[in-house]
Design an enzyme around this catalytic site. Structure first.
Site, PDB file in Angstrom:
ATOM      1  N   GLU A 131       0.859  -1.180   0.000  1.00 31.12           N
ATOM      2  CA  GLU A 131       0.000   0.000   0.000  1.00 31.12           C
ATOM      3  C   GLU A 131       0.894   1.227   0.000  1.00 31.12           C
ATOM      4  OE1 GLU A 131      -2.821  -0.219   3.214  1.00 31.12           O
ATOM      5  OE2 GLU A 131      -3.505  -2.221   2.628  1.00 31.12           O
ATOM      6  N   ILE A 161       1.001  -2.587  -8.003  1.00 34.54           N
ATOM      7  CA  ILE A 161       0.597  -3.951  -8.297  1.00 34.54           C
ATOM      8  C   ILE A 161       0.948  -4.293  -9.748  1.00 34.54           C
ATOM      9  CG2 ILE A 161      -1.296  -5.599  -8.326  1.00 34.54           C
ATOM     10  CD1 ILE A 161      -0.444  -4.385  -5.518  1.00 34.54           C
ATOM     11  N   THR A 162       1.837  -5.256  -9.910  1.00 28.64           N
ATOM     12  CA  THR A 162       2.251  -5.704 -11.231  1.00 28.64           C
ATOM     13  C   THR A 162       1.105  -6.426 -11.922  1.00 28.64           C
ATOM     14  OG1 THR A 162       4.524  -5.957 -10.454  1.00 28.64           O
ATOM     15  CG2 THR A 162       3.944  -7.097 -12.483  1.00 28.64           C
ATOM     16  N   GLY A 345      29.868   3.555 -24.963  1.00 35.67           N
ATOM     17  CA  GLY A 345      30.118   4.987 -25.093  1.00 35.67           C
ATOM     18  C   GLY A 345      28.842   5.755 -25.392  1.00 35.67           C
ATOM     19  N   GLU A 369       9.772  -6.579  -4.366  1.00 36.42           N
ATOM     20  CA  GLU A 369       9.817  -7.778  -3.509  1.00 36.42           C
ATOM     21  C   GLU A 369      10.791  -7.601  -2.344  1.00 36.42           C
ATOM     22  OE1 GLU A 369       9.061 -11.562  -4.795  1.00 36.42           O
ATOM     23  OE2 GLU A 369       8.364 -11.004  -6.786  1.00 36.42           O
TER      24      GLU A 369
END
Length: 385
Positions: A131, A161-162, A345, A369
């Site tokens: 949360e 939330i994935t 580079g 996680e």
């Protein structure tokens, strides 16, 4: 080795599986990676290709239609996908994270109702723990689940939330007893059809093809039969799950780093300066050697943690081993991808070359996680207890 675990080698079957996944990754996933990153669209074609190889079912036991693959093999899958496309690897990693509480804690009825849907690709799942003020401090969550007859009424907002909006199954943690702190958290399987909604989708640094957003529950009514485990077991379920999912994030970090090293090696062989390939300059050779050493160390730590899960964590060292693998691999991936950008580079700093995407994707492996600072807390706590 800690806990008496011996160095491991892959079986012939695991080596063959790596070859098959690498072929999928290079032939199907890699050509789309830049576009996925540029558009930020969920890569449905990649999902279909993964589904064709039964990858979503790897975390599901055979009795529910999956392959019940061991955790080392699952790590190989995540690693090889991450080598070419971080977003696609996350799609599969989050599947394993969300399935773990169902497999290990849910009732037989819940397993039978939902796990086959994951295997067939009919459903995808998300893990709703964090949360806005309860990330590392899980027990500070304010989401509330109130028993009402044969249902629970859940109210709260879950952040970061994935797969938000893509998933139709959400493993949601909420307080059934707000006065009990961590012991008052319970776990529920909530369908999108129960009435949850998706709020703000984040505009992120990396992992652009994997949506991250807010899941809103406004008095969402969920059958009591959809509770995972007993009331008050939610915190234990969450920690048990994270111990088993952190090695997958370590595998993701290893894969991203390997992809960056592979590209850098090819580049320095072709790029010329002062009349010869820059690969002939010892300073750059040493950079490549250091990158390779770090990746191999991260891979060994990752496979070791996965092997502990497969062995049933006999010496109770998984909590520390998983934290070590995740923290080391995440930090390593940032170092290696940063060096890959340097080796290219000015080209490395442009979106015409993939290493800047890999660097952006690698960053999250130090954060989600459990931040790598939290992993160090876990490691130190295990040393000192």
């Amino acid at each position: 080795m800690m806990g008496g675990v011996q160095p491991m080698t892959l079986s012939d079957e695991q080596k063959e599986f790596r070859t098959a996944i690498r072929h999928l990754a290079e032939e199907r996933i890699a050509p789309r990676a830049a576009e996925v990153d540029a558009t930020g669209e969920f890569p449905w074609e990649n999902f279909k290709d993964c589904l064709a190889m039964d990858l979503p079912g790897m975390s599901v036991p055979e009795e529910y239609g999956g392959s019940g693959a061991d955790h080392v093999t699952r790590a190989i899958m995540v690693e090889e996908l991450a080598r070419v496309c971080g977003s696609t690897s996350l799609m599969m990693a989050i599947n394993g994270l969300s399935v773990t509480p169902i497999v290990n804690w849910a009732s037989p009825e819940l397993k039978a109702a939902y796990l086959p849907r994951i295997v067939t690709g009919e459903s995808q799942a998300s893990y709703c723990l964090s949360e806005v003020d309860a990330g590392s401090d899980v027990a500070a969550m304010t989401a509330r689940a109130v028993r009402d007859g044969d249902d629970y009424v859940i109210t709260g907002r879950k952040h970061w939330i994935t797969n938000a909006g893509i998933s139709d199954i959400y493993v949601v943690f909420a307080k059934t007893d707000p006065s009990a702190g961590a012991r008052g958290v319970s776990c529920f399987l909530v369908e999108k059809a129960h009435g949850l909604t998706i709020g703000k989708l984040e505009h992120k640094m990396g992992m652009h093809g994997s949506p991250t957003g807010e899941v809103i529950l406004d008095e969402v009514r969920v059958p009591a039969a959809n509770r995972i485990g007993e009331e008050g077991q939610g915190f234990a379920i969450a920690m048990h799950t994270l111990d088993r999912s952190r090695p997958a994030i370590a595998a993701q970090a290893v894969g991203i780093a390997q992809g960056a090293l592979d590209y850098a090696v090819g580049y320095v062989k072709e790029r010329r300066a002062f009349g010869r390939p820059i690969a002939e300059f010892q300073a750059l050779q040493f950079m490549l050697a250091d990158m390779a050493m770090k990746i191999e160390a991260g891979r060994a730590l990752t496979y070791r943690a996965c092997a502990l899960i497969d062995e049933g964590d006999p010496d109770h060292t998984l909590n520390s081993a998983g934290a070590i693998a995740k923290a080391f691999a995440g930090d390593m991936a940032m170092e290696v991808t940063t060096d890959a950008v340097q080796l290219l580079g000015g080209n490395g700093y442009t979106m015409d070359f993939p290493v800047e995407r890999m660097m952006r994707d690698a960053k999250i492996t130090q954060i989600y996680e459990g931040t790598n600072q939290i992993q160090r807390v876990v490691i130190a706590r295990n040393l000192l207890k």
